[in-house]
Design an enzyme around this catalytic site. Structure first.
Site, PDB file in Angstrom:
ATOM      1  N   LYS A  55      14.525 -14.144  -7.598  1.00  0.00           N
ATOM      2  CA  LYS A  55      13.872 -15.284  -6.948  1.00  0.00           C
ATOM      3  C   LYS A  55      14.087 -16.591  -7.702  1.00  0.00           C
ATOM      4  O   LYS A  55      13.847 -17.659  -7.168  1.00  0.00           O
ATOM      5  CB  LYS A  55      12.371 -15.011  -6.786  1.00  0.00           C
ATOM      6  CG  LYS A  55      12.044 -13.753  -6.026  1.00  0.00           C
ATOM      7  CD  LYS A  55      12.581 -13.735  -4.628  1.00  0.00           C
ATOM      8  CE  LYS A  55      12.025 -14.827  -3.776  1.00  0.00           C
ATOM      9  NZ  LYS A  55      12.044 -14.522  -2.354  1.00  0.00           N
ATOM     10  N   ASP A  56      14.548 -16.511  -8.956  1.00  0.00           N
ATOM     11  CA  ASP A  56      14.855 -17.739  -9.701  1.00  0.00           C
ATOM     12  C   ASP A  56      15.877 -18.581  -8.942  1.00  0.00           C
ATOM     13  O   ASP A  56      15.816 -19.810  -8.918  1.00  0.00           O
ATOM     14  CB  ASP A  56      15.463 -17.399 -11.074  1.00  0.00           C
ATOM     15  CG  ASP A  56      14.441 -16.891 -12.068  1.00  0.00           C
ATOM     16  OD1 ASP A  56      13.285 -16.656 -11.667  1.00  0.00           O
ATOM     17  OD2 ASP A  56      14.808 -16.721 -13.243  1.00  0.00           O
TER      18      ASP A  56
END
Ligand SMILES: Cc1ncc(COP(=O)(O)O)c(C=O)c1O
Length: 390
Positions: A55-56
């Site tokens: 998700k970064d």
């Protein structure tokens, strides 16, 4: 002195933001062998991202687009997001670096571990039972001054992050082995991911098809209890979703289900079982959705269609996205239960003797029993003998 060819080797990074992406694609030969696969099986191991998950990439792409559009003001804007945890951690990490406060609304069944990590990053954490988190996040975005909700479920920069980074990285890695001594078709033949916001599945599928292989088979792994799979008749269970990040009770805007060639439903037992096997066979400390994804792709590869086209064909390249790591689940029941197969250590006598010896040398007394148990299957040295619950 020589340096490795790792993308970060021999460089000073300006901040943790520069340690997002460029994650390794790692062969999972032992899992492949345990299932008698003829194809190559790889994991794209996303816990190597600075914030600990895939998700970064999405959070960075959404946040930087909002900055370019002048929607965010450092030191003033407050990031509000509804998240299973990982998107929240990514935003909170970026908030630390760029000067945004963060308020993360997380469904109450998500792990305590993620909650603690969010707090470590300075985020305020609001817990609510499903389906309230989305409603709560929207309300907070309306009522907190200078609040901005990037909305991972609908923001087009979420799938775009995967189209522009995750997919090209996979392509480059697979193309790099053309001409090596391992058989390869030269392309990505199958890719498998799960659906949370839908960003990974949609973006990776688009990137691979546009840039590399229009015929890539995209497998969506979906938990029992989730409603993402198609046809809808597959979604006949109303159970709660235990596998965090591997399914949803609504279909998000960012999930373009026309990208998915085939959906495979996965039970909790299959998903968690495969997670433990990845830990113990491959030494990769992944989280539960990674196991669900691997369980899903294994089921497909062992089906009649999957075996004929890919699983039973030498050189076919099958990539499983492994979204996060064990760090997020250390207190979860499924992981703790996986230690329940502990057996007496074959070294119990030696361990007891060594502990007594240390005591005799003046060490304070230590209780030996914990050291005399092992959880490892004694057959693990030969992967072919391992029973994989998929
Ligand atoms: C552990 C985990 N796996 C998988 C996913 C799914 O990723 P995406 O949101 O890109 O669909 C998520 C998303 O939150 C996640 O946290």
């Amino acid at each position: 002195m020589t340096t490795s060819n790792h993308p970060f080797a021999g460089r000073v990074l300006d901040s943790a933001l520069d340690a997002i992406g460029n994650t390794p694609l790692i062969r999972m030969d032992r899992i492949a062998k345990a299932h008698n696969l003829q194809c190559n099986l790889y994991g794209k191991v996303e816990y190597f991202n600075a914030g600990g998950s895939i998700k970064d990439r999405a959070a960075r792409c959404m946040l930087e687009a909002a900055e370019r559009e002048g929607i965010l003001t450092p030191g003033k804007s407050v990031l509000i997001e509804c998240s299973a945890g990982n998107a929240g951690m990514a935003l909170a990490m970026m908030g630390c670096l760029k000067g945004y406060r963060t308020v993360i609304v997380m469904p109450d069944h998500m792990s305590t571990d993620k909650d603690l990590i969010l707090r470590a990053l300075g985020a305020e954490v609001v817990r609510a039972p499903d389906p309230a988190p989305k409603i709560v996040a929207r309300k907070l975005a309306e009522t907190i001054p200078s609040a901005v909700m990037l909305d991972q479920f609908a923001n087009p920069n979420n799938p775009l992050a995967h189209e522009l980074t995750t997919a090209p990285e996979i392509i480059a890695a697979i193309e790099s082995i053309i001409g090596s001594d391992r058989p390869t078709s030269g392309k990505v033949d199958v890719v498998c991911a799960s659906g949370g916001s839908g960003g990974t599945l949609t973006g990776v599928a688009r990137g691979l098809r546009k840039l590399h292989n229009p015929d890539v088979k995209v497998i969506g792994s979906d938990s029992m209890g989730s409603v993402l799979a198609q046809p809808d008749t597959l979604n006949d269970s109303n159970d709660p979703i235990c596998l965090e990040g591997a399914g949803l009770k609504f279909v998000p805007e960012n999930l373009d289900r026309s990208c998915v060639s085939k959906w495979i439903k996965v039970t909790d037992a299959e998903g968690f079982g495969a997670t433990v096997q990845i830990h113990r066979l491959e030494g990769l400390l992944v989280g539960g959705s990674s196991g669900a994804i691997v369980a899903g792709v294994l089921k497909y590869l062992k089906s009649d269609e999957g075996w004929k086209e890919f699983g039973g064909v030498e050189g076919k390249n099958v990539v499983a996205l492994l979204p996060d790591g064990i760090r997020n689940y250390l207190t979860q029941e499924w992981l703790l239960n996986s230690f329940s197969d502990a057996v007496d250590s074959p070294y119990a006598n030696e361990i007891e003797h060594a502990l007594k010896f240390a005591q005799g040398q003046g060490s304070r007394s230590v209780s030996p029993p914990i050291a005399s148990l092992v959880t490892q299957d004694k057959n693990l040295t030969d992967p072919a003998t391992v029973t994989v619950p998929v």
